[in-house]
Design an enzyme around this catalytic site. Structure first.
Site, PDB file in Angstrom:
ATOM      1  N   HIS A 118       0.797  -1.235   0.000  1.00  0.00           N
ATOM      2  CA  HIS A 118       0.000   0.000   0.000  1.00  0.00           C
ATOM      3  C   HIS A 118       0.826   1.279   0.000  1.00  0.00           C
ATOM      4  O   HIS A 118       0.290   2.372  -0.139  1.00  0.00           O
ATOM      5  CB  HIS A 118      -0.949   0.024   1.211  1.00  0.00           C
ATOM      6  CG  HIS A 118      -0.233   0.296   2.498  1.00  0.00           C
ATOM      7  ND1 HIS A 118       0.465  -0.677   3.162  1.00  0.00           N
ATOM      8  CD2 HIS A 118      -0.074   1.421   3.216  1.00  0.00           C
ATOM      9  CE1 HIS A 118       1.017  -0.163   4.239  1.00  0.00           C
ATOM     10  NE2 HIS A 118       0.700   1.116   4.302  1.00  0.00           N
TER      11      HIS A 118
HETATM   12  C1  UD1 Z   1      -2.100   5.228   6.164  1.00  0.00           C
HETATM   13  C2  UD1 Z   1      -0.757   5.651   6.772  1.00  0.00           C
HETATM   14  C3  UD1 Z   1       0.267   4.531   6.597  1.00  0.00           C
HETATM   15  C4  UD1 Z   1      -0.265   3.217   7.126  1.00  0.00           C
HETATM   16  C5  UD1 Z   1      -1.591   2.925   6.431  1.00  0.00           C
HETATM   17  C6  UD1 Z   1      -2.204   1.617   6.868  1.00  0.00           C
HETATM   18  C7  UD1 Z   1      -0.323   8.070   6.635  1.00  0.00           C
HETATM   19  C8  UD1 Z   1       0.544   9.087   6.012  1.00  0.00           C
HETATM   20  N1  UD1 Z   1      -0.220   6.825   6.124  1.00  0.00           N
HETATM   21  O1  UD1 Z   1      -1.899   5.089   4.769  1.00  0.00           O
HETATM   22  O2  UD1 Z   1       1.437   4.870   7.320  1.00  0.00           O
HETATM   23  O3  UD1 Z   1       0.676   2.205   6.878  1.00  0.00           O
HETATM   24  O4  UD1 Z   1      -2.494   3.997   6.735  1.00  0.00           O
HETATM   25  O5  UD1 Z   1      -3.355   1.369   6.124  1.00  0.00           O
HETATM   26  O6  UD1 Z   1      -1.050   8.358   7.558  1.00  0.00           O
HETATM   27  N2  UD1 Z   1      -9.286   4.668   2.065  1.00  0.00           N
HETATM   28  C9  UD1 Z   1     -10.479   4.021   2.025  1.00  0.00           C
HETATM   29  N3  UD1 Z   1     -11.068   3.678   3.209  1.00  0.00           N
HETATM   30  C10 UD1 Z   1     -10.510   3.976   4.407  1.00  0.00           C
HETATM   31  C11 UD1 Z   1      -9.293   4.667   4.429  1.00  0.00           C
HETATM   32  C12 UD1 Z   1      -8.677   5.001   3.257  1.00  0.00           C
HETATM   33  O7  UD1 Z   1     -11.015   3.729   0.975  1.00  0.00           O
HETATM   34  O8  UD1 Z   1     -11.099   3.622   5.444  1.00  0.00           O
HETATM   35  C13 UD1 Z   1      -8.629   5.022   0.790  1.00  0.00           C
HETATM   36  C14 UD1 Z   1      -8.943   6.437   0.379  1.00  0.00           C
HETATM   37  O9  UD1 Z   1      -9.048   6.524  -0.994  1.00  0.00           O
HETATM   38  C15 UD1 Z   1      -7.710   7.205   0.802  1.00  0.00           C
HETATM   39  C16 UD1 Z   1      -6.615   6.160   0.604  1.00  0.00           C
HETATM   40  O10 UD1 Z   1      -7.227   4.914   0.934  1.00  0.00           O
HETATM   41  O11 UD1 Z   1      -7.506   8.371   0.086  1.00  0.00           O
HETATM   42  C17 UD1 Z   1      -5.417   6.388   1.457  1.00  0.00           C
HETATM   43  O12 UD1 Z   1      -5.796   6.530   2.826  1.00  0.00           O
HETATM   44  P1  UD1 Z   1      -4.895   7.385   3.822  1.00  0.00           P
HETATM   45  O13 UD1 Z   1      -5.437   7.343   5.192  1.00  0.00           O
HETATM   46  O14 UD1 Z   1      -4.613   8.722   3.232  1.00  0.00           O
HETATM   47  O15 UD1 Z   1      -3.489   6.645   3.807  1.00  0.00           O
HETATM   48  P2  UD1 Z   1      -3.145   5.075   3.771  1.00  0.00           P
HETATM   49  O16 UD1 Z   1      -2.585   4.739   2.448  1.00  0.00           O
HETATM   50  O17 UD1 Z   1      -4.229   4.224   4.307  1.00  0.00           O
END
Ligand code: UD1
Length: 383
Positions: free
Chosen positions: A209
């Site tokens: 991811h």
């Molecule tokens: C975040 C953390 C990362 C951790 C990861 C575990 C930061 C900078 N990164 O990354 O260190 O390893 O979590 O998962 O905080 N999304 C969904 N549903 C959700 C959450 C996210 O669909 O419940 C999708 C959304 O499109 C979102 C993308 O995932 O934009 C990324 O989510 P985000 O929280 O920005 O970062 P992660 O890649 O999950």
């Protein structure tokens, strides 16, 4: 201070925070002197990324859900601060506890310290020395704002001292992720998730991811091609993070063998893409795996404890103890290195893995005890 009790407010936001916070909250709640509150920022909000973990880990329902949701890093960090500030002003905690390295961690640390509230950072001092990683920036900033830095491995203390953090703020307590693993391992085994998937031994697991791996199409495709090659011999299960699924859909590669969710295990193996798993399902699957390929931080630690070969799809790790004492190998997003290391891991027999110091399931108790005995709460006197 609430009714002469010390008020400790824990902030969580994203999936890897939940398994770190659960044992700490449980340990804090054993001290009657402490009133513990839990705030969820809402960075992760899907049932599979959030609620399921709260249920399985026995986390209390958050006292508040800030519901910030997704956004750019700036937007997400800013929104958490805007929504958390009035909560901190109203609740006036004696201490805010933050976990790991996600955007919620740094936002809560910054907001609290600007209000003069003390901050404790669980999993402090880890450094990949790669400032292109958003998590590395979050770690550095959070550590320098924190008053209590709880570390998991010896490298963390060295990093913090080198950066000028006063020695007396640093506490080597062990790894709270391991507390959670130790507590739930038997329950996870009873889950027998492998049977539910109809998977036979041996098999491997892939998780992916990190922006550096999934945002650049060439890198993502190089990793997947290597994994598909391994999967010709060894079935690979791929619980797919929502951001990775989005990227795969954008790249229009879901039609490639194994990526469309259609999976039939035959003798030759295969790649099986499934939805993100809950904590127990994933632990149950990982416990019996022969190989794990990942770019996660926490999984490097969990495979170290379980004694499972782990190929980390990155060129660096902020958790060097997992390479020195565990079975973690850094292979980057490089096809050749991935294939070579996989071949070695699968044919070389089991390597000895040594459990790092204080990864004994008691880290959260140490944290709670330090908090109770060292936080300056004048009206309580000595506790
Ligand atoms: C975040 C953390 C990362 C951790 C990861 C575990 C930061 C900078 N990164 O990354 O260190 O390893 O979590 O998962 O905080 N999304 C969904 N549903 C959700 C959450 C996210 O669909 O419940 C999708 C959304 O499109 C979102 C993308 O995932 O934009 C990324 O989510 P985000 O929280 O920005 O970062 P992660 O890649 O999950």
């Amino acid at each position: 201070m609430a009714c002469g009790r010390m008020k400790v407010l824990c902030v969580v936001g994203a999936r890897p925070n939940f398994m770190k916070a659960a044992p700490v909250i449980e340990a804090l709640r054993r001290w009657p002197l402490i009133h513990t509150m839990l705030v969820h920022t809402g960075q992760h909000y899907d049932r599979l990324m959030f609620q399921l973990f709260f249920e399985e880990l026995g986390l209390p329902k958050p006292d508040l859900d800030l519901q910030v949701g997704s956004g750019s890093h700036g937007e997400q960090t800013e929104e958490i601060m805007i929504r958390l500030e009035p909560v901190l002003k109203r609740e006036q905690p004696d201490l805010v506890v933050v976990f790991g390295d996600v955007n919620s961690t740094v936002a809560a640390a910054l907001c609290s310290s600007k209000l003069g509230i003390k901050v404790a950072h669980v999993e402090a001092g880890l450094r990949s020395f790669d400032r292109t990683m958003p998590e590395e920036l979050n770690r550095v900033v959070t550590d320098h704002l924190s008053d209590y830095l709880f570390t998991t491995e010896p490298s963390a203390r060295k990093n913090l001292i080198r950066e000028g953090v006063p020695e007396e703020k640093i506490f080597f307590v062990g790894n709270v992720m391991v507390d959670t693993l130790v507590k739930h391992r038997e329950r996870a085994r009873a889950h027998r998730y492998r049977d539910i998937l109809g998977l036979e031994l041996p098999y491997g697991i892939l998780t992916l991811h990190r922006p550096t791996n999934v945002d650049a199409p060439n890198t993502l495709i190089e990793i997947l091609e290597a994994v598909q090659e391994i999967a010709e011999q060894l079935p690979i299960v791929f619980p797919c993070h929502p951001r990775t699924r989005q990227k795969l859909e954008q790249l229009n590669v879901m039609h490639l063998q194994g990526l469309n969710g259609q999976y039939t295990q035959d003798r030759k193996g295969g790649l099986m893409v499934i939805d993100p798993l809950g904590y127990l399902e994933f632990l149950s699957l990982m416990d019996e795996a022969s190989l794990v390929l990942t770019d996660s931080g926490g999984i490097q630690e969990e495979t170290t404890v379980l004694g499972i070969p782990c190929l980390t799809l990155r060129d660096n790790t902020e958790r060097p103890v997992t390479v020195e004492q565990g079975m973690n190998v850094l292979v980057g997003p490089c096809r050749k290195r991935i294939l070579e290391a996989a071949r070695k891991a699968l044919t070389g027999g089991r390597l000895e893995s040594r459990l790092p110091d204080l990864w004994d399931g008691k880290a959260a108790d140490r944290i709670a005890s330090i908090i109770v005995h060292s936080i300056d709460t004048p009206s309580l006197g000595n506790v």
